[in-house]
Write an enzyme that holds these catalytic residues in place. Sequence first.
Site, mmCIF file in Angstrom:
data_model
loop_
_atom_site.group_PDB
_atom_site.id
_atom_site.type_symbol
_atom_site.label_atom_id
_atom_site.label_comp_id
_atom_site.label_asym_id
_atom_site.label_seq_id
_atom_site.Cartn_x
_atom_site.Cartn_y
_atom_site.Cartn_z
ATOM 1 N N CYS A 133 25.348 1.985 42.070
ATOM 2 C CA CYS A 133 26.228 0.874 42.017
ATOM 3 C C CYS A 133 25.998 0.453 43.665
ATOM 4 C CB CYS A 133 27.199 1.093 41.948
ATOM 5 S SG CYS A 133 28.009 2.489 42.266
ATOM 6 N N HIS A 246 32.748 -2.702 45.875
ATOM 7 C CA HIS A 246 32.833 -1.902 46.319
ATOM 8 C C HIS A 246 31.982 -2.628 48.186
ATOM 9 C CE1 HIS A 246 32.380 1.612 43.973
ATOM 10 N NE2 HIS A 246 31.103 1.725 43.835
#
Length: 340
Positions: A133, A246
């Site tokens: 990710c 994130h």
Amino acid sequence: MRSKKFNVALAGATGAVGNQMITCLEERDFPVNKIKLLASNRSKGRELIFRNRPFKVEELTENSFEGMDIALFSAGGGTSQHFAPHAAKAGCVVVDNSSAWRMDPDVPLVVPEVNPHAVAGYTRKGIVANPNCSTIQMVVALNPIHQKFRIKRVVVSTYQAVSGTGVKAMDELSDQTRAIMNFSDPELKVYPHRIAFNCLPHIDVFQENGYTKEEMKMLNETRKIMEDDSIQVTATTVRVPVFYGHSESVNIETEAPISAEDVKSMLAEAPGVELVDDPSQNVYPMPIDSAGQDLTYVGRIREDFTIPNGINMWIVADNIRKGAATNTVQIAEILAQDYL
Ligand code: A2P
């Protein structure tokens, strides 16, 4: 997309990413003929909804893939390592979200905005890997810059949401937060230290060189996706008490002279990127705004005045969507449209 429809299996359908994959297939109107939802025997018989219809979760076995065309895996590295070859043998192309196959030279590692052509390599093992990710959102933002200015070195620190660890980690952040607010002792189950009201500079396991596996993934996967082994990436990856999204503080050094304006005008046009950069109005990317979205948001773009050709920026994306489920479904779309 062509009118052909595909039999799609989801391995890890009950997990944080698997659940989002179901949503992505619905939202993107993926041409599904039959869907099979797979998880461990703990979830056998549980009902999940796809396109307003309930489907019973089946136990993932070696024989789960007969008659299936595409399998999206998000059930952990060990599960992918074992079951993906069985799926491939049954003629079902796997798009795997775990780290199990990413660095296999016979498995393409794909971010559709960066190296969609690499999907063609799926024929070698019947598997395409979805990157980590943190790497996905970084390369979506950096690739256009690299193509024009050649990035020599990247220094990145990440601020990663707990959803990246899975459903149990999200429960842990909720439970610990509730416990602390009620003056009771928070329980540690998933992380080695308290995650509520804390930051852990520790994602995945430590290696002999002092870096974590997550930090080394950011170097190795970036090189593979951007098809350039000369790029240097040094990373510090940190788990923060955020549920979704994130964030990354990224410093780059380029070969060619570069200005903040160059980067802003490039990223304003880049596929999959949205520029969110008006600090005078307190406008910059934040994880709460990225949650549930598929774009990679970039802001705080400024020149690094301590080196000749340097830029600092802040990159945010929903780790479960663009960092996992969306990217996986985008890869499946390329397979469906161009190859199967
Ligand atoms: P289950 O819910 O039955 O445990 P997360 O990353 O959110 O924790 O989700 C992990 C996903 O992978 C879940 O769907 C989980 O199923 C599935 N999973 C984990 N281990 C296995 C296994 N050995 N076989 C099949 N599915 C597994």
